[in-house]
Design a protein around this motif. Sequence first.
Motif, PDB file in Angstrom:
ATOM      1  N   ALA A 113      94.227   0.383  31.448  1.00 12.18           N
ATOM      2  CA  ALA A 113      93.253  -0.660  31.834  1.00 12.18           C
ATOM      3  C   ALA A 113      93.364  -1.816  30.849  1.00 12.18           C
ATOM      4  O   ALA A 113      92.368  -2.428  30.484  1.00 12.18           O
ATOM      5  N   ASP A 114      94.588  -2.083  30.419  1.00 14.17           N
ATOM      6  CA  ASP A 114      94.806  -3.069  29.357  1.00 14.17           C
ATOM      7  C   ASP A 114      95.325  -4.393  29.904  1.00 14.17           C
ATOM      8  O   ASP A 114      96.010  -5.145  29.198  1.00 14.17           O
ATOM      9  N   GLU A 115      94.987  -4.718  31.151  1.00 10.39           N
ATOM     10  CA  GLU A 115      95.427  -6.004  31.689  1.00 10.39           C
ATOM     11  C   GLU A 115      94.869  -7.112  30.794  1.00 10.39           C
ATOM     12  O   GLU A 115      93.673  -7.117  30.478  1.00 10.39           O
ATOM     13  N   SER A 116      95.741  -8.039  30.410  1.00 10.86           N
ATOM     14  CA  SER A 116      95.273  -9.201  29.657  1.00 10.86           C
ATOM     15  C   SER A 116      94.368 -10.014  30.584  1.00 10.86           C
ATOM     16  O   SER A 116      94.387  -9.811  31.814  1.00 10.86           O
ATOM     17  N   ASN A 117      93.603 -10.962  30.031  1.00  9.52           N
ATOM     18  CA  ASN A 117      92.689 -11.716  30.900  1.00  9.52           C
ATOM     19  C   ASN A 117      93.438 -12.451  32.016  1.00  9.52           C
ATOM     20  O   ASN A 117      92.935 -12.565  33.130  1.00  9.52           O
ATOM     21  N   GLY A 118      94.657 -12.916  31.714  1.00  9.48           N
ATOM     22  CA  GLY A 118      95.453 -13.604  32.735  1.00  9.48           C
ATOM     23  C   GLY A 118      95.754 -12.679  33.906  1.00  9.48           C
ATOM     24  O   GLY A 118      95.527 -13.033  35.078  1.00  9.48           O
ATOM     25  N   THR A 119      96.232 -11.495  33.613  1.00  8.03           N
ATOM     26  CA  THR A 119      96.580 -10.535  34.676  1.00  8.03           C
ATOM     27  C   THR A 119      95.318 -10.066  35.397  1.00  8.03           C
ATOM     28  O   THR A 119      95.293  -9.974  36.634  1.00  8.03           O
ATOM     29  N   MET A 120      94.261  -9.794  34.648  1.00  6.70           N
ATOM     30  CA  MET A 120      93.024  -9.301  35.278  1.00  6.70           C
ATOM     31  C   MET A 120      92.449 -10.369  36.203  1.00  6.70           C
ATOM     32  O   MET A 120      91.912 -10.059  37.264  1.00  6.70           O
ATOM     33  N   ILE A 179      94.605   1.097  22.568  1.00  6.98           N
ATOM     34  CA  ILE A 179      94.537  -0.370  22.620  1.00  6.98           C
ATOM     35  C   ILE A 179      95.931  -0.976  22.746  1.00  6.98           C
ATOM     36  O   ILE A 179      96.860  -0.534  22.056  1.00  6.98           O
ATOM     37  N   LYS A 180      96.057  -1.991  23.610  1.00  3.70           N
ATOM     38  CA  LYS A 180      97.315  -2.747  23.693  1.00  3.70           C
ATOM     39  C   LYS A 180      97.350  -3.686  22.484  1.00  3.70           C
ATOM     40  O   LYS A 180      96.399  -4.446  22.268  1.00  3.70           O
ATOM     41  N   VAL A 181      98.427  -3.627  21.705  1.00  2.00           N
ATOM     42  CA  VAL A 181      98.471  -4.482  20.520  1.00  2.00           C
ATOM     43  C   VAL A 181      99.554  -5.551  20.573  1.00  2.00           C
ATOM     44  O   VAL A 181      99.641  -6.383  19.674  1.00  2.00           O
ATOM     45  N   THR A 197      97.970   3.375  20.617  1.00  2.00           N
ATOM     46  CA  THR A 197      98.208   1.954  20.903  1.00  2.00           C
ATOM     47  C   THR A 197      99.326   1.815  21.937  1.00  2.00           C
ATOM     48  O   THR A 197     100.019   2.784  22.235  1.00  2.00           O
ATOM     49  N   LYS A 198      99.496   0.608  22.438  1.00  2.00           N
ATOM     50  CA  LYS A 198     100.596   0.368  23.380  1.00  2.00           C
ATOM     51  C   LYS A 198     101.295  -0.957  23.109  1.00  2.00           C
ATOM     52  O   LYS A 198     100.644  -1.936  22.747  1.00  2.00           O
ATOM     53  N   TRP A 199     102.590  -0.960  23.301  1.00  2.00           N
ATOM     54  CA  TRP A 199     103.421  -2.185  23.181  1.00  2.00           C
ATOM     55  C   TRP A 199     104.446  -2.097  24.299  1.00  2.00           C
ATOM     56  O   TRP A 199     105.131  -1.090  24.440  1.00  2.00           O
ATOM     57  N   ARG A 200     104.548  -3.170  25.086  1.00  2.00           N
ATOM     58  CA  ARG A 200     105.454  -3.130  26.244  1.00  2.00           C
ATOM     59  C   ARG A 200     106.585  -4.145  26.088  1.00  2.00           C
ATOM     60  O   ARG A 200     106.325  -5.336  25.903  1.00  2.00           O
ATOM     61  N   GLY A 201     107.823  -3.649  26.132  1.00  2.00           N
ATOM     62  CA  GLY A 201     108.982  -4.534  26.199  1.00  2.00           C
ATOM     63  C   GLY A 201     109.393  -4.624  27.669  1.00  2.00           C
ATOM     64  O   GLY A 201     109.337  -3.625  28.387  1.00  2.00           O
ATOM     65  N   LEU A 237     105.024   4.568  33.847  1.00  2.00           N
ATOM     66  CA  LEU A 237     104.291   3.434  34.404  1.00  2.00           C
ATOM     67  C   LEU A 237     104.534   3.434  35.906  1.00  2.00           C
ATOM     68  O   LEU A 237     105.505   4.049  36.378  1.00  2.00           O
ATOM     69  N   SER A 238     103.665   2.786  36.672  1.00  2.00           N
ATOM     70  CA  SER A 238     103.892   2.787  38.124  1.00  2.00           C
ATOM     71  C   SER A 238     104.729   1.583  38.561  1.00  2.00           C
ATOM     72  O   SER A 238     105.419   1.653  39.583  1.00  2.00           O
ATOM     73  N   GLY A 239     104.643   0.479  37.858  1.00  2.00           N
ATOM     74  CA  GLY A 239     105.581  -0.633  38.015  1.00  2.00           C
ATOM     75  C   GLY A 239     105.629  -1.324  39.364  1.00  2.00           C
ATOM     76  O   GLY A 239     106.640  -1.921  39.700  1.00  2.00           O
ATOM     77  N   GLY A 240     104.584  -1.221  40.157  1.00  2.00           N
ATOM     78  CA  GLY A 240     104.585  -1.887  41.462  1.00  2.00           C
ATOM     79  C   GLY A 240     104.802  -0.926  42.620  1.00  2.00           C
ATOM     80  O   GLY A 240     104.837  -1.332  43.784  1.00  2.00           O
ATOM     81  N   TYR A 252      99.250   5.020  34.452  1.00  2.00           N
ATOM     82  CA  TYR A 252      99.278   4.048  35.539  1.00  2.00           C
ATOM     83  C   TYR A 252      98.165   3.005  35.405  1.00  2.00           C
ATOM     84  O   TYR A 252      97.042   3.320  35.015  1.00  2.00           O
ATOM     85  N   GLY A 253      98.521   1.784  35.758  1.00  2.00           N
ATOM     86  CA  GLY A 253      97.538   0.718  35.875  1.00  2.00           C
ATOM     87  C   GLY A 253      97.201   0.546  37.344  1.00  2.00           C
ATOM     88  O   GLY A 253      96.219   1.081  37.867  1.00  2.00           O
ATOM     89  N   ARG A 254      98.117  -0.153  38.039  1.00  2.00           N
ATOM     90  CA  ARG A 254      97.876  -0.431  39.461  1.00  2.00           C
ATOM     91  C   ARG A 254      97.748   0.829  40.304  1.00  2.00           C
ATOM     92  O   ARG A 254      96.899   0.899  41.194  1.00  2.00           O
ATOM     93  N   ALA A 255      98.578   1.833  40.054  1.00  2.00           N
ATOM     94  CA  ALA A 255      98.566   3.027  40.914  1.00  2.00           C
ATOM     95  C   ALA A 255      97.324   3.893  40.711  1.00  2.00           C
ATOM     96  O   ALA A 255      97.116   4.857  41.446  1.00  2.00           O
TER      97      ALA A 255
HETATM   98  C1  5MM Z   1      97.688  -2.671  32.972  1.00  2.00           C
HETATM   99  O1  5MM Z   1      98.747  -3.573  33.012  1.00  2.00           O
HETATM  100  C2  5MM Z   1      99.484  -3.862  31.815  1.00  2.00           C
HETATM  101  C3  5MM Z   1      99.799  -5.322  31.975  1.00  2.00           C
HETATM  102  O2  5MM Z   1      99.428  -5.992  30.905  1.00  2.00           O
HETATM  103  P1  5MM Z   1      99.695  -7.612  30.850  1.00  2.00           P
HETATM  104  O3  5MM Z   1      98.521  -8.231  31.468  1.00  2.00           O
HETATM  105  O4  5MM Z   1      99.791  -7.861  29.377  1.00  2.00           O
HETATM  106  O5  5MM Z   1     100.967  -7.883  31.582  1.00  2.00           O
HETATM  107  C4  5MM Z   1     100.842  -3.117  31.795  1.00  2.00           C
HETATM  108  O6  5MM Z   1     101.480  -3.165  30.555  1.00  2.00           O
HETATM  109  C5  5MM Z   1     100.653  -1.695  32.181  1.00  2.00           C
HETATM  110  O7  5MM Z   1     100.032  -0.988  31.145  1.00  2.00           O
HETATM  111  C6  5MM Z   1     101.951  -0.993  32.536  1.00  2.00           C
HETATM  112  O8  5MM Z   1     102.913  -1.854  33.081  1.00  2.00           O
HETATM  113  C7  5MM Z   1     101.620   0.072  33.539  1.00  2.00           C
HETATM  114  O9  5MM Z   1     100.933  -0.515  34.617  1.00  2.00           O
HETATM  115  P2  5MM Z   1     101.475  -0.285  36.087  1.00  2.00           P
HETATM  116  O10 5MM Z   1     100.578  -1.118  36.946  1.00  2.00           O
HETATM  117  O11 5MM Z   1     102.904  -0.730  36.071  1.00  2.00           O
HETATM  118  O12 5MM Z   1     101.311   1.200  36.291  1.00  2.00           O
END
Ligand code: 5MM
Length: 336
Positions: free
Chosen positions: A21-28, A94-96, A133-137, A258-261, A288-291
């Motif tokens: 549930a770490d969507e940045s404000n832009g994504t949310m 926390i997303k860092v 924590t989380k960091w996404r490349g 991750l669910s990735g779309g 998962y975020g979206r899923a």
């Molecule tokens: C929750 O979505 C995260 C997106 O963050 P940003 O707003 O910084 O792009 C994302 O990192 C998420 O944690 C993973 O991609 C997994 O989410 P999905 O929707 O791909 O399962």
Amino acid sequence: MTELNKIALKIISNGKGILAADESNGTMTKRLEAVNVNSTPENRLLFREILFSSKGMKDYIGGVILYDETINQTSSSGKSIPELISNSGAVPGIKVDTGAKNLANSPEEKITEGLDGLRDRLKIYYDLGARFTKWRGVYSIGEKYPSKLAMNCNAHALARYSALVQESGMVPIVEPEVLMDGNHSSEVCLKKTSEVIKKCFEELILHKVDLSGIILKPNMILAGNLSKNKISSEEISLKTLECLKDSVPNEVPGIAFLSGGQSEIEATENLNFINKNNNTNFIMTYSYGRALQQSALKVWSKDIKDSEVTQNIFNHRAEMCTLAAQGKWSIELENK
Ligand code: 5MM
């Protein structure tokens, strides 16, 4: 067993998974505007608090990844958000990273930023109650991509991040996401994802990261979203397992995809096959975020004050994902 390994196992054992549930404000804002809800701090909190206080948290969710805004918010009961999450038995995370920016000298690719001042920010998050924590490349697939440059510098950043996080007593989620955008085949996805993950572990080892105290968050091996040659869930699971068996060191306790779309059902079914066919020692679960949130968000948007229906939908989704994390999901259970 080290303290970090214990935290990692608490998050991912017994079929439990992670709510991203770490969507940045832009994504949310994009997510909320898509369902015609104003993206205010209050509405962002309202939706998230409904999820965090649902019944499903206790049985299915081992960890929740928060965004900086949310970890600093207070719930309607007066508890802090990390407290609300801990009370359900889940670990607050926390997303860092501070987001993916254009990579100099390869501007079609991304480099994730956020290392400056990270040690000090980690102290603050630890004091707020975070224990992981989380960091996404982010990597795209193309004829020339991901380039060696993108693979090297994202792996370097993930390793420096992980070392700092472990130093501060928290478990790093290492998320190298190879995007599904494009018309590439699943074989190409397999090859590129393997290269990306191997490079990450090369750097993690160089930086002396304790591999028993991390969680890997990779993509599944799929054909690109524009490819005409889609493969079955069975094939996805076999290719994903082949990739991870070959590129992830044995000390790593678990993998949370991750669910990735993918749609909610695709992400659940594919995880189920991965667990049915799991011939590795790794725990295989979801982050998962979206899923996990898509259907709940849609229903919630119809009446943002009605938490009950939203929670029912979320509980069901989390239950299905937890069944899949044990290889026990079926379409009959899904539709029951
Ligand atoms: C929750 O979505 C995260 C997106 O963050 P940003 O707003 O910084 O792009 C994302 O990192 C998420 O944690 C993973 O991609 C997994 O989410 P999905 O929707 O791909 O399962």
